[in-house]
Structure formats: structure tokens, C-alpha cells
Design a protein around this motif. Structure first.
Motif, PDB file in Angstrom:
ATOM      1  N   SER A 154     -25.616   9.537 -14.577  1.00 43.34           N
ATOM      2  CA  SER A 154     -24.482   9.265 -13.699  1.00 43.34           C
ATOM      3  C   SER A 154     -23.798   7.982 -14.138  1.00 43.34           C
ATOM      4  CB  SER A 154     -24.949   9.125 -12.243  1.00 43.34           C
ATOM      5  OG  SER A 154     -25.378   7.800 -11.971  1.00 43.34           O
ATOM      6  N   GLN A 162     -22.464  10.915 -10.272  1.00 41.91           N
ATOM      7  CA  GLN A 162     -23.599  10.791  -9.348  1.00 41.91           C
ATOM      8  C   GLN A 162     -23.478  11.816  -8.223  1.00 41.91           C
ATOM      9  OE1 GLN A 162     -23.658   7.835  -6.230  1.00 41.91           O
ATOM     10  NE2 GLN A 162     -25.761   7.233  -6.741  1.00 41.91           N
ATOM     11  N   THR A 166     -25.965  14.879  -7.287  1.00 43.14           N
ATOM     12  CA  THR A 166     -26.575  14.855  -5.964  1.00 43.14           C
ATOM     13  C   THR A 166     -26.271  16.132  -5.196  1.00 43.14           C
ATOM     14  OG1 THR A 166     -26.378  12.445  -5.889  1.00 43.14           O
ATOM     15  CG2 THR A 166     -26.682  13.571  -3.788  1.00 43.14           C
ATOM     16  N   ASN A 169     -28.485  18.907  -6.384  1.00 42.73           N
ATOM     17  CA  ASN A 169     -29.815  18.763  -5.775  1.00 42.73           C
ATOM     18  C   ASN A 169     -29.825  19.284  -4.341  1.00 42.73           C
ATOM     19  OD1 ASN A 169     -31.243  17.706  -7.932  1.00 42.73           O
ATOM     20  ND2 ASN A 169     -30.993  15.572  -7.316  1.00 42.73           N
ATOM     21  N   LYS A 175     -34.988  17.979  -6.718  1.00 41.89           N
ATOM     22  CA  LYS A 175     -34.955  16.515  -6.738  1.00 41.89           C
ATOM     23  C   LYS A 175     -34.908  16.021  -8.179  1.00 41.89           C
ATOM     24  CE  LYS A 175     -37.320  15.892  -2.313  1.00 41.89           C
ATOM     25  NZ  LYS A 175     -38.474  15.279  -1.608  1.00 41.89           N
ATOM     26  N   GLU A 178     -31.943  10.930 -10.995  1.00 36.86           N
ATOM     27  CA  GLU A 178     -30.723  10.323 -11.518  1.00 36.86           C
ATOM     28  C   GLU A 178     -31.055   9.168 -12.450  1.00 36.86           C
ATOM     29  OE1 GLU A 178     -26.933   7.661  -9.898  1.00 36.86           O
ATOM     30  OE2 GLU A 178     -28.417   8.457  -8.495  1.00 36.86           O
ATOM     31  N   ALA A 315     -26.586  12.149   1.744  1.00 37.14           N
ATOM     32  CA  ALA A 315     -27.534  11.556   0.798  1.00 37.14           C
ATOM     33  C   ALA A 315     -27.803  10.077   1.096  1.00 37.14           C
ATOM     34  CB  ALA A 315     -27.019  11.702  -0.634  1.00 37.14           C
ATOM     35  N   LEU A 317     -25.937   7.432   0.597  1.00 40.00           N
ATOM     36  CA  LEU A 317     -25.591   6.575  -0.531  1.00 40.00           C
ATOM     37  C   LEU A 317     -24.855   5.341  -0.024  1.00 40.00           C
ATOM     38  CD1 LEU A 317     -24.312   9.287  -3.051  1.00 40.00           C
ATOM     39  CD2 LEU A 317     -26.585   8.246  -2.933  1.00 40.00           C
TER      40      LEU A 317
END
Length: 320
Positions: A154, A162, A166, A169, A175, A178, A315, A317
Motif C-alpha cells: 500500500s 491501502q 482492506t 479483506n 486477513k 498490508e 476498518a 483506520l
């Protein structure tokens, strides 16, 4: 009488705006470019600037303001006079900044108003051939069988690469780990060497490597196949619907810019991009040309913010 007076005043106020649009542009137009000189988006901005300069008979200069994941240029553009003489060449990073940083200074669709989409480039999912997989189905089977065997590259927190990794996933329940890099595209040496197994990159970056057998393409993260890689299916065709990601860029102006000037800009930009040279580049480099109305571009940005905002939220983030 009071209503008539108000209408008369409104008409008087509108006259300078219409006149400004009619005579526009009558001096140098600056395009703030948040990427460095020589980058793909900078090259496109310079080519567009040349086309507009020829069309207008006025100089168009590209002012590079890289840094801050495109935020430095956005801040300067948002502070500029709203007269159509400072344009901002935003990209997908700016909309992702809006999600992660929540900085009101330069939000797209608010502090910076859309003029038109310039290009959108669907990313291509590629893997190192050492994995021994040829299709997305085989890749996902390997991931379920041996999760530690796979990684994806990423461009760091908040990058579209990224987010698409994600999203894959999340869509598959996997999983895959990254591996962040400082910028999108910086992973190419490690990808070719097999140090990182999966990448999501622009077609023009990977096309020759795919044809040479140095990378294997598993799918295009767009809604249709692309001419530069006609044999590569979309991810939906390969069995993974709903995972789409494109790098896009477009032109914006500071809030308060007269609508008439925005419409003039959109029409002239669309005219420049209708030329054979621009269409040939789009076919050769694997991107789609924009040129649609400001309203359509605004709706597209909202859809991107909604899509990636959901991924960022689910996620968990955070900006770093």
C-alpha cells in the motif's frame, strides 16, 4: 415596490459576474499541482494547460506545491481569490484527506468547488509469479489455505491502495497482511523481487511487466475491461464483485467562483480533451477521460467519499 427594488439590485449584482465570464480569461491562469514535476498527474496538467493556452490565447502556468498527501496545494488553492484565475488539480488523495483529517480548510465540494473530472484510472491487481497463481480464484484459495503466504503493498494510511486491499479483506473474510510504502508505486522493486506478493497499480505502470511475465494480473478494479490489458478480467468477472478502485483527478476552483466561469472552464476543458491526441493517450495509458459537468463530478466525489468512508470506518483506520 420593495420586491421590484430587490430584483433590480440582484440584476445589477449579476451583471459584473456575467461580464467577467464573457471576457474570461484575460490574464494568466494558474493551475496549482499538488504533485511534483514529472509525475503522471503533473505531465497531464501541463498538456491540458498547453491546450487551454492555445484555446484562450492566454498563458496557463503549472505551479507545483507537493506535500502533505496533496493537502499543501489544496490549502493554498482554497485561500486564492475566487475569480477563475487559480485552479486546483486535485486527486483522490484530497477526498481521502477529507475523510481522515476532517480539515474544513479545503474540503472538496465545499471550500473547493468541482469544475470537471479529468481522468479516472482503474487499478490492476497484480501478483508476483512466484506465488504460482494465475487467477483470482486460485489466489483466494491460497489465502485461505496459507494466510501467511500473502501480503499486499500500500501507499500508507489513507492511500487508495491501502483501502482497496482492506476492502478485499473485508469482502472475503481474509486477513492478508498490508506492507506500507511511502508512496503509491514505490513498491514496484519489491513486488518484482517477490518481497511483497500483491500490488494494486495503474495499468500503464504494470502493463509491460505483465506482458513480459514478470507480474501476473488477476483483475482490473473497474467496471469494465481496459484496452491496454484486454485479456485481464474485471475483479467482478473474476468472482469478486463490489471491489472497485480508481485513481482519479480533476479541476477545482475556490468557493465563491462565479458559476458562469465554472461552466466556461468545464466546456473549454472538455473541448481540449476531445482532441485526437488526448483520446489516443487515454487508450495507450489505460485511463478514462472525463469532461462531464460540475454537477456530475460533484456527485462522483460524494460517491467516492461514501464508499471509502465506509471502509475507513469499518476498518477503524486513523490518520498518522
Amino acid at each position: 415596490m420593495k420586491i421590484l427594488g430587490t430584483l433590480w439590485l440582484a440584476c445589477l449584482c449579476a451583471l459584473p459576474l456575467a461580464a467577467a465570464a464573457q471576457g474570461y480569461p484575460n490574464k494568466v491562469v494558474r493551475i496549482i499541482e499538488p504533485a511534483g514535476p514529472g509525475s503522471a498527474v503533473d505531465v497531464f496538467a501541463r498538456k491540458l494547460g498547453e491546450g487551454l493556452s492555445t484555446r484562450w490565447g492566454q498563458s496557463v502556468v503549472i505551479d507545483n506545491k507537493p506535500g502533505g498527501n496533496s493537502a499543501i496545494g489544496a490549502r493554498e488553492a482554497a485561500r486564492a481569490a475566487p475569480d477563475g484565475y487559480t485552479l486546483f488539480h486535485a486527486n483522490i488523495n484530497n477526498s481521502l484527506n477529507d475523510l481522515l483529517l476532517n480539515d474544513a480548510c479545503c474540503r472538496l465540494n465545499e471550500a473547493l468547488l468541482p469544475v470537471t473530472l479529468l481522468t479516472a484510472t482503474p487499478l490492476v491487481m497484480v501478483v508476483n509469479p512466484g506465488l504460482g497463481v494465475k487467477t483470482l480464484k486460485e489466489y483466494l484459495e491460497l489465502a485461505k489455505r496459507d494466510p501467511q503466504a500473502l501480503t499486499f503493498a500500500s501507499g500508507g494510511t489513507g492511500s487508495v491502495t491501502q483501502l482497496v486491499g482492506t476492502k478485499l479483506n473485508m469482502a472475503t473474510g481474509l486477513k492478508i497482511q498490508e506492507v506500507p510504502y511511502k508512496a503509491i508505486g514505490a513498491e514496484m522493486p519489491d513486488l518484482l523481487a517477490g518481497h511483497v506478493k500483491t500490488g494494486y497499480l495503474a495499468p500503464v505502470v504494470v502493463a509491460q511487466q505483465i506482458k513480459a511475465g514478470k507480474l501476473v494480473a488477476l483483475g482490473v478494479a473497474g467496471n469494465r475491461r481496459i484496452p491496454i490489458l484486454p485479456d485481464v478480467p474485471t475483479l467482478a468477472e473474476a468472482g469478486l464483485p463490489g471491489v472497485e478502485a480508481s485513481g482519479w483527478n480533476g479541476l477545482f476552483v475556490p468557493a465563491g467562483t462565479p458559476k458562469e466561469i465554472i461552466q466556461r472552464l468545464q466546456a473549454d476543458i472538455a473541448g481540449v480533451m476531445e482532441t485526437p491526441a488526448f483520446k489516443a493517450d487515454a487508450r495507450e495509458l489505460g485511463y478514462e477521460l472525463g469532461g462531464a459537468s460540475a454537477e456530475e463530478f460533484s456527485a462522483y466525489i460524494k460517491s467516492e467519499v461514501s464508499k471509502w468512508g465506509g471502509v475507513i470506518r469499518d476498518a477503524k483506520l486513523k490518520a498518522q
